[in-house]
Every structure is written in structure tokens, then in C-alpha cells.
Enzyme design. Structure first.
Site, PDB file in Angstrom:
ATOM      1  N   ASP A  20       0.855  -1.190   0.000  1.00  0.00           N
ATOM      2  CA  ASP A  20       0.000   0.000   0.000  1.00  0.00           C
ATOM      3  C   ASP A  20       0.888   1.236   0.000  1.00  0.00           C
ATOM      4  OD1 ASP A  20      -2.346   1.417  -0.101  1.00  0.00           O
ATOM      5  OD2 ASP A  20      -3.078   0.797   1.872  1.00  0.00           O
ATOM      6  N   ASP A  21       0.295   2.360  -0.354  1.00  0.00           N
ATOM      7  CA  ASP A  21       1.065   3.595  -0.356  1.00  0.00           C
ATOM      8  C   ASP A  21       1.282   4.117   1.054  1.00  0.00           C
ATOM      9  OD1 ASP A  21      -1.630   4.256  -0.015  1.00  0.00           O
ATOM     10  OD2 ASP A  21      -1.630   5.879  -1.482  1.00  0.00           O
ATOM     11  N   ASP A  25      -2.435   4.725   7.554  1.00  0.00           N
ATOM     12  CA  ASP A  25      -2.809   5.926   8.305  1.00  0.00           C
ATOM     13  C   ASP A  25      -3.293   5.518   9.689  1.00  0.00           C
ATOM     14  OD1 ASP A  25      -4.151   8.199   9.339  1.00  0.00           O
ATOM     15  OD2 ASP A  25      -4.584   8.948   7.339  1.00  0.00           O
TER      16      ASP A  25
END
Length: 160
Positions: free
Chosen positions: A91-92, A95
Site C-alpha cells: 500500500d502507499d 494511516d
């Protein structure tokens, strides 16, 4: 709403993805990659190239509407990955960790790696490249566009 913004350029994203791939090489070889859509798709493509991995699967999880976080909803599972054994999830950004936790439950034997991690999500990932403050909204290159800004000298200055 975010208190600050961090812009990631295409060059920086590519460097960070290659750095993550370099670290992953010591954990592999991998049978395949699972990209979390949409943010993980471009990093996954770069990492797949670097690891010479041809099997790329996706899992689609929706958690955000603009900058507002909602409930995680899987709209496409990563069927080819089974329980995740021999796969790396890409994933980028992690969060809050909500998406990562959901994906890890579905693919418990996979390695979870991302480019960027915020403190709340950091414990959910196995590997990441850069830690980002929790109150920072990361602007990825696919979310932004370069714009021409005239030089300061060309702007008229109002006299007081």
C-alpha cells in the site's frame, strides 16, 4: 481535516518504492504481490519490477471519502492470494491502520509493506520507508498536478 500537507513527487515515490523493494528482497522470494487499490497499485508495479514478480493481485478497500474517514468496506477480495502465504501486500500509506487490519485478517500469512506510515498505523505494518506525522495529509503525485506560478518579480505590488 489535516493540519498540514506533505507532497510526494513521482521521483520520491519511485525512490521510496525501490528502497522498499530492496528491503523486501531479503524477505522473499515471493509468489506474488497484493496491491491495495488504489494507492498501492503504482508502488506495487514498481516493486514487482524490482523483485521480478509477475503475479499481481488486487484487493479493493474503500475507507475514505475525500479527507473524511469512514467504515472500511471490501469491494474486491484478493482471491489468488489465498491466505497470503508467500505474498506481500503493498500500500502507499498506512494511516489509522483500519484498512491494514482488515486486509491482514483476510491475508494473515502475508507480509504487509507500505511506503509511508503514520504513528497510529505503524504497528499494523511489517515494513515501511518513511514515517509521517499523524496530522499530515499526504498528497500523492496522482492526486496533484504541477501548475505554473509566475515569478514574484512579475506580480504588481500594491503601494501602501
Amino acid at each position: 481535516m489535516a493540519k498540514s500537507y506533505a507532497t510526494v513527487t513521482w521521483d520520491q515515490l519511485h525512490r521510496d518504492a525501490r528502497q522498499l523493494a530492496s528491503t523486501l528482497m531479503h524477505r522473499g522470494p515471493f509468489k506474488g504481490i497484493v496491491a491495495i487499490t488504489r494507492g498501492g497499485m503504482i508502488p506495487a508495479a514498481i516493486i514487482a519490477r524490482e523483485l521480478d514478480c509477475r503475479l499481481i493481485e488486487t484487493i479493493s478497500v474503500v475507507t475514505y471519502d475525500e479527507e473524511k474517514m469512514g467504515e472500511a468496506n471490501v469491494i474486491k477480495k484478493a482471491e489468488a492470494a489465498g491466505d497470503g502465504e508467500g505474498f506481500v501486500i503493498i500500500d502507499d500509506l498506512v494511516d489509522s491502520g483500519v484498512t491494514a487490519q482488515l486486509v491482514r485478517k483476510l491475508l494473515p500469512k502475508a507480509v504487509f509493506a507500505c511506503l509511508y506510515a503514520k504513528p497510529a498505523g505503524r504497528p499494523v505494518t511489517d515494513l515501511f520507508v518513511v514515517e509521517v506525522p499523524q496530522d499530515t495529509w499526504v498528497l500523492f503525485p496522482w492526486d496533484t498536478a504541477p501548475l505554473f506560478i509566475p515569478p514574484l518579480a512579475s506580480k504588481s505590488v500594491e503601494k501602501a
